[in-house]
Scaffold this motif. Structure first.
Motif, PDB file in Angstrom:
ATOM      1  N   PRO B  78       0.849  -1.198   0.000  1.00  0.00           N
ATOM      2  CA  PRO B  78       0.000   0.000   0.000  1.00  0.00           C
ATOM      3  C   PRO B  78       0.885   1.250   0.000  1.00  0.00           C
ATOM      4  O   PRO B  78       2.035   1.200   0.438  1.00  0.00           O
ATOM      5  CB  PRO B  78      -0.780  -0.121   1.316  1.00  0.00           C
ATOM      6  N   LEU B  79       0.336   2.352  -0.512  1.00  0.00           N
ATOM      7  CA  LEU B  79       1.109   3.586  -0.641  1.00  0.00           C
ATOM      8  C   LEU B  79       0.799   4.496   0.549  1.00  0.00           C
ATOM      9  O   LEU B  79      -0.325   4.997   0.682  1.00  0.00           O
ATOM     10  CB  LEU B  79       0.742   4.246  -1.971  1.00  0.00           C
ATOM     11  N   SER B  80       1.810   4.687   1.399  1.00  0.00           N
ATOM     12  CA  SER B  80       1.625   5.518   2.600  1.00  0.00           C
ATOM     13  C   SER B  80       1.680   6.996   2.217  1.00  0.00           C
ATOM     14  O   SER B  80       2.225   7.345   1.167  1.00  0.00           O
ATOM     15  CB  SER B  80       2.731   5.240   3.614  1.00  0.00           C
ATOM     16  N   PRO B  81       1.162   7.883   3.061  1.00  0.00           N
ATOM     17  CA  PRO B  81       1.283   9.327   2.803  1.00  0.00           C
ATOM     18  C   PRO B  81       2.755   9.699   2.584  1.00  0.00           C
ATOM     19  O   PRO B  81       3.644   9.213   3.291  1.00  0.00           O
ATOM     20  CB  PRO B  81       0.725   9.958   4.079  1.00  0.00           C
ATOM     21  N   ASN B  82       2.998  10.520   1.562  1.00  0.00           N
ATOM     22  CA  ASN B  82       4.340  10.996   1.155  1.00  0.00           C
ATOM     23  C   ASN B  82       5.213   9.919   0.515  1.00  0.00           C
ATOM     24  O   ASN B  82       6.373  10.181   0.209  1.00  0.00           O
ATOM     25  CB  ASN B  82       5.103  11.622   2.333  1.00  0.00           C
ATOM     26  N   GLN B  83       4.685   8.737   0.325  1.00  0.00           N
ATOM     27  CA  GLN B  83       5.482   7.677  -0.297  1.00  0.00           C
ATOM     28  C   GLN B  83       5.372   7.748  -1.823  1.00  0.00           C
ATOM     29  O   GLN B  83       4.324   8.131  -2.367  1.00  0.00           O
ATOM     30  CB  GLN B  83       5.013   6.305   0.191  1.00  0.00           C
ATOM     31  N   THR B  84       6.473   7.390  -2.501  1.00  0.00           N
ATOM     32  CA  THR B  84       6.512   7.326  -3.962  1.00  0.00           C
ATOM     33  C   THR B  84       6.896   5.919  -4.375  1.00  0.00           C
ATOM     34  O   THR B  84       7.748   5.296  -3.753  1.00  0.00           O
ATOM     35  CB  THR B  84       7.557   8.326  -4.498  1.00  0.00           C
ATOM     36  N   ILE B  85       6.249   5.421  -5.417  1.00  0.00           N
ATOM     37  CA  ILE B  85       6.598   4.087  -5.907  1.00  0.00           C
ATOM     38  C   ILE B  85       6.656   4.122  -7.440  1.00  0.00           C
ATOM     39  O   ILE B  85       5.872   4.828  -8.082  1.00  0.00           O
ATOM     40  CB  ILE B  85       5.588   3.036  -5.373  1.00  0.00           C
ATOM     41  N   GLU B  86       7.645   3.422  -7.988  1.00  0.00           N
ATOM     42  CA  GLU B  86       7.809   3.390  -9.453  1.00  0.00           C
ATOM     43  C   GLU B  86       7.446   2.011  -9.982  1.00  0.00           C
ATOM     44  O   GLU B  86       7.851   1.001  -9.403  1.00  0.00           O
ATOM     45  CB  GLU B  86       9.250   3.743  -9.831  1.00  0.00           C
ATOM     46  N   VAL B  87       6.696   2.006 -11.071  1.00  0.00           N
ATOM     47  CA  VAL B  87       6.229   0.749 -11.653  1.00  0.00           C
ATOM     48  C   VAL B  87       6.475   0.780 -13.157  1.00  0.00           C
ATOM     49  O   VAL B  87       6.274   1.807 -13.802  1.00  0.00           O
ATOM     50  CB  VAL B  87       4.707   0.567 -11.401  1.00  0.00           C
ATOM     51  N   SER B  88       6.955  -0.332 -13.722  1.00  0.00           N
ATOM     52  CA  SER B  88       7.032  -0.475 -15.178  1.00  0.00           C
ATOM     53  C   SER B  88       5.969  -1.459 -15.620  1.00  0.00           C
ATOM     54  O   SER B  88       6.050  -2.650 -15.300  1.00  0.00           O
ATOM     55  CB  SER B  88       8.414  -1.002 -15.594  1.00  0.00           C
ATOM     56  N   LEU B  89       4.983  -0.942 -16.327  1.00  0.00           N
ATOM     57  CA  LEU B  89       3.863  -1.774 -16.755  1.00  0.00           C
ATOM     58  C   LEU B  89       4.089  -2.222 -18.202  1.00  0.00           C
ATOM     59  O   LEU B  89       4.172  -1.374 -19.101  1.00  0.00           O
ATOM     60  CB  LEU B  89       2.572  -0.959 -16.638  1.00  0.00           C
ATOM     61  N   PRO B  90       4.214  -3.536 -18.445  1.00  0.00           N
ATOM     62  CA  PRO B  90       4.370  -3.975 -19.843  1.00  0.00           C
ATOM     63  C   PRO B  90       3.061  -3.783 -20.611  1.00  0.00           C
ATOM     64  O   PRO B  90       1.978  -4.012 -20.067  1.00  0.00           O
ATOM     65  CB  PRO B  90       4.721  -5.465 -19.718  1.00  0.00           C
ATOM     66  N   LEU B  91       3.190  -3.348 -21.877  1.00  0.00           N
ATOM     67  CA  LEU B  91       1.995  -3.114 -22.696  1.00  0.00           C
ATOM     68  C   LEU B  91       1.995  -4.042 -23.903  1.00  0.00           C
ATOM     69  O   LEU B  91       3.052  -4.349 -24.458  1.00  0.00           O
ATOM     70  CB  LEU B  91       1.949  -1.663 -23.187  1.00  0.00           C
ATOM     71  N   SER B  92       0.807  -4.466 -24.294  1.00  0.00           N
ATOM     72  CA  SER B  92       0.663  -5.213 -25.550  1.00  0.00           C
ATOM     73  C   SER B  92       0.008  -4.303 -26.578  1.00  0.00           C
ATOM     74  O   SER B  92      -0.452  -3.210 -26.249  1.00  0.00           O
ATOM     75  CB  SER B  92      -0.194  -6.458 -25.331  1.00  0.00           C
ATOM     76  N   THR B  93      -0.021  -4.765 -27.830  1.00  0.00           N
ATOM     77  CA  THR B  93      -0.677  -3.973 -28.884  1.00  0.00           C
ATOM     78  C   THR B  93      -1.817  -4.770 -29.501  1.00  0.00           C
ATOM     79  O   THR B  93      -2.113  -4.621 -30.684  1.00  0.00           O
ATOM     80  CB  THR B  93       0.340  -3.560 -29.966  1.00  0.00           C
ATOM     81  N   VAL B  94      -2.432  -5.632 -28.693  1.00  0.00           N
ATOM     82  CA  VAL B  94      -3.527  -6.462 -29.215  1.00  0.00           C
ATOM     83  C   VAL B  94      -4.868  -6.080 -28.583  1.00  0.00           C
ATOM     84  O   VAL B  94      -5.848  -6.812 -28.678  1.00  0.00           O
ATOM     85  CB  VAL B  94      -3.240  -7.972 -29.003  1.00  0.00           C
ATOM     86  N   GLY B  95      -4.912  -4.904 -27.968  1.00  0.00           N
ATOM     87  CA  GLY B  95      -6.165  -4.430 -27.377  1.00  0.00           C
ATOM     88  C   GLY B  95      -7.098  -3.860 -28.430  1.00  0.00           C
ATOM     89  O   GLY B  95      -6.755  -3.830 -29.615  1.00  0.00           O
ATOM     90  N   PRO B  96      -8.306  -3.424 -28.008  1.00  0.00           N
ATOM     91  CA  PRO B  96      -9.264  -2.865 -28.963  1.00  0.00           C
ATOM     92  C   PRO B  96      -8.754  -1.567 -29.595  1.00  0.00           C
ATOM     93  O   PRO B  96      -8.094  -0.773 -28.933  1.00  0.00           O
ATOM     94  CB  PRO B  96     -10.515  -2.609 -28.122  1.00  0.00           C
ATOM     95  N   VAL B  97      -9.050  -1.419 -30.888  1.00  0.00           N
ATOM     96  CA  VAL B  97      -8.526  -0.285 -31.664  1.00  0.00           C
ATOM     97  C   VAL B  97      -9.627   0.715 -31.972  1.00  0.00           C
ATOM     98  O   VAL B  97     -10.740   0.346 -32.349  1.00  0.00           O
ATOM     99  CB  VAL B  97      -7.890  -0.801 -32.982  1.00  0.00           C
ATOM    100  N   MET B  98      -9.310   1.982 -31.782  1.00  0.00           N
ATOM    101  CA  MET B  98     -10.179   3.073 -32.226  1.00  0.00           C
ATOM    102  C   MET B  98      -9.273   4.247 -32.566  1.00  0.00           C
ATOM    103  O   MET B  98      -8.399   4.602 -31.768  1.00  0.00           O
ATOM    104  CB  MET B  98     -11.157   3.482 -31.126  1.00  0.00           C
ATOM    105  N   LYS B  99      -9.476   4.822 -33.754  1.00  0.00           N
ATOM    106  CA  LYS B  99      -8.590   5.916 -34.168  1.00  0.00           C
ATOM    107  C   LYS B  99      -8.801   7.128 -33.266  1.00  0.00           C
ATOM    108  O   LYS B  99      -9.927   7.596 -33.098  1.00  0.00           O
ATOM    109  CB  LYS B  99      -8.857   6.293 -35.628  1.00  0.00           C
ATOM    110  N   MET B 100      -7.716   7.612 -32.686  1.00  0.00           N
ATOM    111  CA  MET B 100      -7.777   8.750 -31.776  1.00  0.00           C
ATOM    112  C   MET B 100      -7.259  10.000 -32.473  1.00  0.00           C
ATOM    113  O   MET B 100      -6.535   9.922 -33.455  1.00  0.00           O
ATOM    114  CB  MET B 100      -6.909   8.479 -30.532  1.00  0.00           C
ATOM    115  N   ASP B 101      -7.631  11.161 -31.935  1.00  0.00           N
ATOM    116  CA  ASP B 101      -7.149  12.434 -32.447  1.00  0.00           C
ATOM    117  C   ASP B 101      -6.568  13.238 -31.283  1.00  0.00           C
ATOM    118  O   ASP B 101      -7.332  13.620 -30.405  1.00  0.00           O
ATOM    119  CB  ASP B 101      -8.296  13.187 -33.119  1.00  0.00           C
TER     120      ASP B 101
END
Lengths: 20, 218
Positions: B78-101
């Motif tokens: 859990p994240l305590s007050p004033n605490q910082t945590i770094e996370v590297s989240l792996p991403l895939s490219t097989v999710g749903p597609v919708m053209k963004m602007d």
């Protein structure tokens, strides 16, 4: 390197892009 | 250039995506990276509230290239007050597609035990350039001829103090491959290819006038 004519083709492409 | 990164693909410095005042004390900053063929979202969570934060989860809205978390968001503690945590989240490219602007816009929802929060971020396109984006020379020439003129755009790159070999090396570490280089009337013309994660190829011509810091990319 084998002379497949592609070296010359790239030279022509570059020259044509420079002087369209 | 990338700070402390002489080799490897360029990583934009982290920016604040969600200020604490907009998220009941949760501040989120981050960036995107491509490492060894994997796209990662590097996120920093800071708890600026008076209470402990738990039960984090993340979700993306559909987006142009199907980016999606490849694993659940895991915060070790859990994240305590004033605490910082770094996370590297792996991403895939097989999710749903919708053209963004704009095309590279990503809408994100993050929840914790307090509430659900939303923010948008723009990812750099180089995270989408795959490792096998070097086009065969013959295919490049044939493809270049077939590109309709409407599909060509030209940009000026200003204040780049590198020679063509240095540029070529730097781009190659971002999976932008130089297929051929020609010198015409003193200027270097580099022909380059790259391929996006969705299979779309991009062909480029880079003109470099020796001694000039201004390049033209088509």
């Amino acid at each position: 390197e084998i002379d497949d004519g592609l070296d010359e083709a790239f030279s022509r492409l570059a020259e044509s892009r420079n002087n369209p | 250039s990338g700070v402390g990164m002489p080799t490897g693909s360029y990583v934009v410095p982290k920016t604040v995506w969600l200020p604490a005042m907009k998220a009941k004390g949760l501040e989120i900053s981050g960036t995107f990276a491509r490492r060894m063929g994997t796209i990662q979202m590097d996120v920093t969570f800071t708890n600026k509230a008076m209470q402990i934060m738990t039960d984090f989860a993340i979700q993306f809205n559909r987006n142009s290239f199907g980016l999606s978390p490849a694993a659940p968001l895991q915060l070790a503690t859990p994240l305590s007050p004033n605490q910082t945590i770094e996370v590297s989240l792996p991403l895939s490219t097989v999710g749903p597609v919708m053209k963004m602007d704009p095309l590279n816009n990503l809408q994100v929802a993050v929840k914790n035990n307090i509430d659900v929060f939303y923010f948008s971020s723009l990812y750099p396109i180089n995270i989408l350039f795959v490792e096998d984006g070097k086009m065969e020379r013959q295919v490049f020439l044939a493809t270049w001829k077939d590109i309709p003129s409407d599909n060509e755009a030209q940009f000026q790159i200003k204040d780049c103090h590198l020679n063509s070999d240095a540029v070529s090396n730097k781009l190659q570490s971002n999976n932008i491959f130089t297929i051929a280089k020609r010198n015409v009337e003193g200027q270097d013309m580099l022909y380059q290819s790259m391929k996006l994660t969705n299979g779309i190829w991009i062909l480029a011509e880079l003109r470099i006038q020796p001694g000039s810091p201004n390049f033209t990319v088509s």
